[in-house]
Design an enzyme around this catalytic site. Sequence first.
Site, mmCIF file in Angstrom:
data_model
loop_
_atom_site.group_PDB
_atom_site.id
_atom_site.type_symbol
_atom_site.label_atom_id
_atom_site.label_comp_id
_atom_site.label_asym_id
_atom_site.label_seq_id
_atom_site.Cartn_x
_atom_site.Cartn_y
_atom_site.Cartn_z
ATOM 1 N N ASP A 47 -4.690 -3.730 -0.838
ATOM 2 C CA ASP A 47 -3.592 -4.396 -1.535
ATOM 3 C C ASP A 47 -3.935 -4.544 -3.021
ATOM 4 O O ASP A 47 -4.917 -5.198 -3.374
ATOM 5 C CB ASP A 47 -3.368 -5.771 -0.905
ATOM 6 C CG ASP A 47 -2.006 -6.344 -1.219
ATOM 7 O OD1 ASP A 47 -1.365 -5.861 -2.168
ATOM 8 O OD2 ASP A 47 -1.588 -7.275 -0.526
ATOM 9 N N ASP A 48 -3.141 -3.930 -3.879
ATOM 10 C CA ASP A 48 -3.281 -4.065 -5.343
ATOM 11 C C ASP A 48 -4.527 -3.381 -5.908
ATOM 12 O O ASP A 48 -4.976 -3.732 -7.004
ATOM 13 C CB ASP A 48 -3.298 -5.533 -5.769
ATOM 14 C CG ASP A 48 -1.939 -6.206 -5.650
ATOM 15 O OD1 ASP A 48 -1.016 -5.563 -5.115
ATOM 16 O OD2 ASP A 48 -1.805 -7.356 -6.073
ATOM 17 N N CYS A 85 4.417 -4.634 -2.884
ATOM 18 C CA CYS A 85 3.919 -4.660 -1.497
ATOM 19 C C CYS A 85 4.946 -4.273 -0.435
ATOM 20 O O CYS A 85 4.753 -3.302 0.303
ATOM 21 C CB CYS A 85 3.377 -6.051 -1.177
ATOM 22 S SG CYS A 85 2.196 -6.696 -2.379
ATOM 23 N N LYS A 139 -2.378 -7.896 6.683
ATOM 24 C CA LYS A 139 -1.163 -8.369 6.009
ATOM 25 C C LYS A 139 0.070 -7.630 6.507
ATOM 26 O O LYS A 139 0.121 -6.407 6.499
ATOM 27 C CB LYS A 139 -1.338 -8.177 4.498
ATOM 28 C CG LYS A 139 -0.109 -8.502 3.669
ATOM 29 C CD LYS A 139 -0.419 -8.366 2.191
ATOM 30 C CE LYS A 139 0.832 -8.468 1.330
ATOM 31 N NZ LYS A 139 0.523 -8.411 -0.113
ATOM 32 N N HIS A 141 3.878 -8.768 5.701
ATOM 33 C CA HIS A 141 4.783 -8.816 4.547
ATOM 34 C C HIS A 141 6.046 -7.978 4.729
ATOM 35 O O HIS A 141 6.560 -7.369 3.796
ATOM 36 C CB HIS A 141 4.044 -8.379 3.272
ATOM 37 C CG HIS A 141 4.640 -8.996 2.038
ATOM 38 N ND1 HIS A 141 4.234 -8.678 0.764
ATOM 39 C CD2 HIS A 141 5.628 -9.911 1.889
ATOM 40 C CE1 HIS A 141 4.919 -9.368 -0.119
ATOM 41 N NE2 HIS A 141 5.770 -10.128 0.557
ATOM 42 N N HIS A 232 -5.814 -8.294 -3.381
ATOM 43 C CA HIS A 232 -4.751 -9.134 -3.933
ATOM 44 C C HIS A 232 -5.331 -10.501 -4.312
ATOM 45 O O HIS A 232 -6.315 -10.958 -3.738
ATOM 46 C CB HIS A 232 -3.658 -9.297 -2.875
ATOM 47 C CG HIS A 232 -2.351 -9.816 -3.387
ATOM 48 N ND1 HIS A 232 -2.178 -11.121 -3.813
ATOM 49 C CD2 HIS A 232 -1.139 -9.218 -3.522
ATOM 50 C CE1 HIS A 232 -0.928 -11.296 -4.179
ATOM 51 N NE2 HIS A 232 -0.269 -10.152 -4.014
ATOM 52 N N ASP A 290 -1.506 0.185 -1.697
ATOM 53 C CA ASP A 290 -0.069 -0.063 -1.524
ATOM 54 C C ASP A 290 0.691 -0.024 -2.840
ATOM 55 O O ASP A 290 1.906 0.187 -2.847
ATOM 56 C CB ASP A 290 0.169 -1.394 -0.800
ATOM 57 C CG ASP A 290 -0.218 -2.606 -1.642
ATOM 58 O OD1 ASP A 290 -1.000 -2.450 -2.610
ATOM 59 O OD2 ASP A 290 0.252 -3.719 -1.343
ATOM 60 N N ASN A 291 0.002 -0.253 -3.957
ATOM 61 C CA ASN A 291 0.645 -0.158 -5.283
ATOM 62 C C ASN A 291 -0.458 -0.166 -6.333
ATOM 63 O O ASN A 291 -1.648 -0.274 -6.011
ATOM 64 C CB ASN A 291 1.641 -1.303 -5.519
ATOM 65 C CG ASN A 291 1.114 -2.675 -5.168
ATOM 66 O OD1 ASN A 291 1.585 -3.314 -4.234
ATOM 67 N ND2 ASN A 291 0.121 -3.154 -5.912
ATOM 68 N N LYS A 308 0.930 -2.657 -11.703
ATOM 69 C CA LYS A 308 1.691 -3.087 -10.540
ATOM 70 C C LYS A 308 3.060 -3.625 -10.963
ATOM 71 O O LYS A 308 3.190 -4.317 -11.966
ATOM 72 C CB LYS A 308 0.929 -4.192 -9.813
ATOM 73 C CG LYS A 308 1.697 -4.872 -8.697
ATOM 74 C CD LYS A 308 0.929 -6.032 -8.113
ATOM 75 C CE LYS A 308 1.753 -6.735 -7.040
ATOM 76 N NZ LYS A 308 1.036 -7.854 -6.402
#
Length: 562
Positions: A47-48, A85, A139, A141, A232, A290-291, A308
């Site tokens: 994540d991130d 996300c 996660k 989301h 994240h 994811d990004n 992001k």
Amino acid sequence: QFLLSLGYLAWDPNSPNQVETDPRVDTFGDSSPSAPQPPHIIFIMTDDQGFNDIGYHSSDIKTPTLDKLAAYGVKLENYYIQPICTPSRSQFMTGRYQIHTGLQHSIIRPRQPNCLPLDQVTLPQRLQELGYATHMVGKWHLGFYKKECLPTRRGFDTYLGSLTGSVNYYTYTSCDGPDLCGYDLHEGETVAWGYKGKYSTHLYTRRVRKILATHDPKAQPLFIFLSFQAVHTPLQSPQEYIDPYRDLGNVARRKYAGMVSAVDEAVRNITYALRKYGYYKNSVLIFSTDNGGQPLSGGNNWPLRGRKGTYWEGGIRGLGFVHSPLLRRRRRVSHALVHITDWYPTLVALAGGNSSMTEGLDGFDVWEAISEDKESPRYEILHNIDPLYNHARSGSLQEGYGIWNTAIQASIRVGDWKLLTGDPGYGDWIPPQVLPGFPNTWWNLERHLEPKKSKWLFNIATDPYERRDYSDERPDIVYELMARLAFYNRSAVPVRFPSEDPRADPSLSGGVWLPWVEDEDEEEEWDDNHHTEQSDWRKKLKLSQSMSLLKSLQAKIMSNWI
């Protein structure tokens, strides 16, 4: 033995996340495929994590495990994800662009009565049909306002993780505002109270190892979706991972690097478990972000532009690689065009599914492009069309040659060319955070976003850093790409972005984030309110454009607006 030779985290029996590595086991060898299909599939998403936040791209973050896995596999250097996300996860789960699921705007917030559309057949549901055991860890989301939205109702046999977008790594508290906090760790469909104080990266790794240890790899193929919360915010990790980066002057970057190292160790232990329990020779391990990274929180996308939340390359070009003994051509870098929607049809095909199971998706089966270095079947990517995002003041239908309103945030890539319209987000080139004062004095270092522009055109093949804008020089290509945006927009479904529901407040459910809608009538009431709000928004938008001479044409082209 290989990892110890690197001097990376030597064996410590007291470490909560380490396994005893047998020196006779070659974790990264070139084993030849010997087991029959279908393969075991392990999909790891971070994540991130930014483009410059992995060892083989970065000089300040060390990831020996990820580097080796990528080196013995196939690095994906033309791989695209979404800028935030929820969209990335929704596209992975459905194989569809956001415009075809109604999730083209922002994320799903904790109090929104919204989730991944229930009429979509998800990737794990397809794999279940093909005989797979399916497990998710980490996660989610993708919404949880009613039980039908939960991971265990969307194709996963088991689930351990958090339903919202961000939690504390130790207490699992998630806040949607200063006074709206609740506990968010769930096992299956019940609250998992017993894990407080355990670092989430370690907890999730242990769960994956337990699944691998208790499942019989010869009896049933296995699919695991490990969706790490890391890296994240909040920036939290055990001190043992931060200490090796004590020379990094920037505190946020130092903590962030420690979190990445914890992930790297976790992937090492999972890879070892694949070997130990007999999965490895018939497995496919996929690693993906994811990004893009968030520079304000320690992430970095250098030398790409943006971050992001933006449609510049720094927001949507992802880290990714495939590691598998089943790859026909390994130890190479692939520049085949791959998008996150492609994993759905690719993995269904690997699992033995037929084309009818992926008919109508936006993704392509890219396995031959990855495994055999063949040409990618993908030629273009719709990054997104978001009609609700703040409109660019200088944009208009006239600027879009009468076929596209350039005030609308949108982006598309066709071949080597990429078009952005509307407000694509901060367009900075942000160098690695090496100074303690970053970003205070560096934030405006190279901000080249003209205030009166609403369209940009770049040749990504020759200029992946988006420094030369061709929008004025090549109006012919701008026109062609705008025509493609208009084409896609005709198939867009209404945006699903309802107002927040006060009944979601965790204080009403024992201090825990839980599904709160049970009665179908109540659900219909909220849906009606949602559509009424969207209808009011559309009326206001049309009224504001009533003086335009091109109003009728615009209404026809943008018929799918909410």
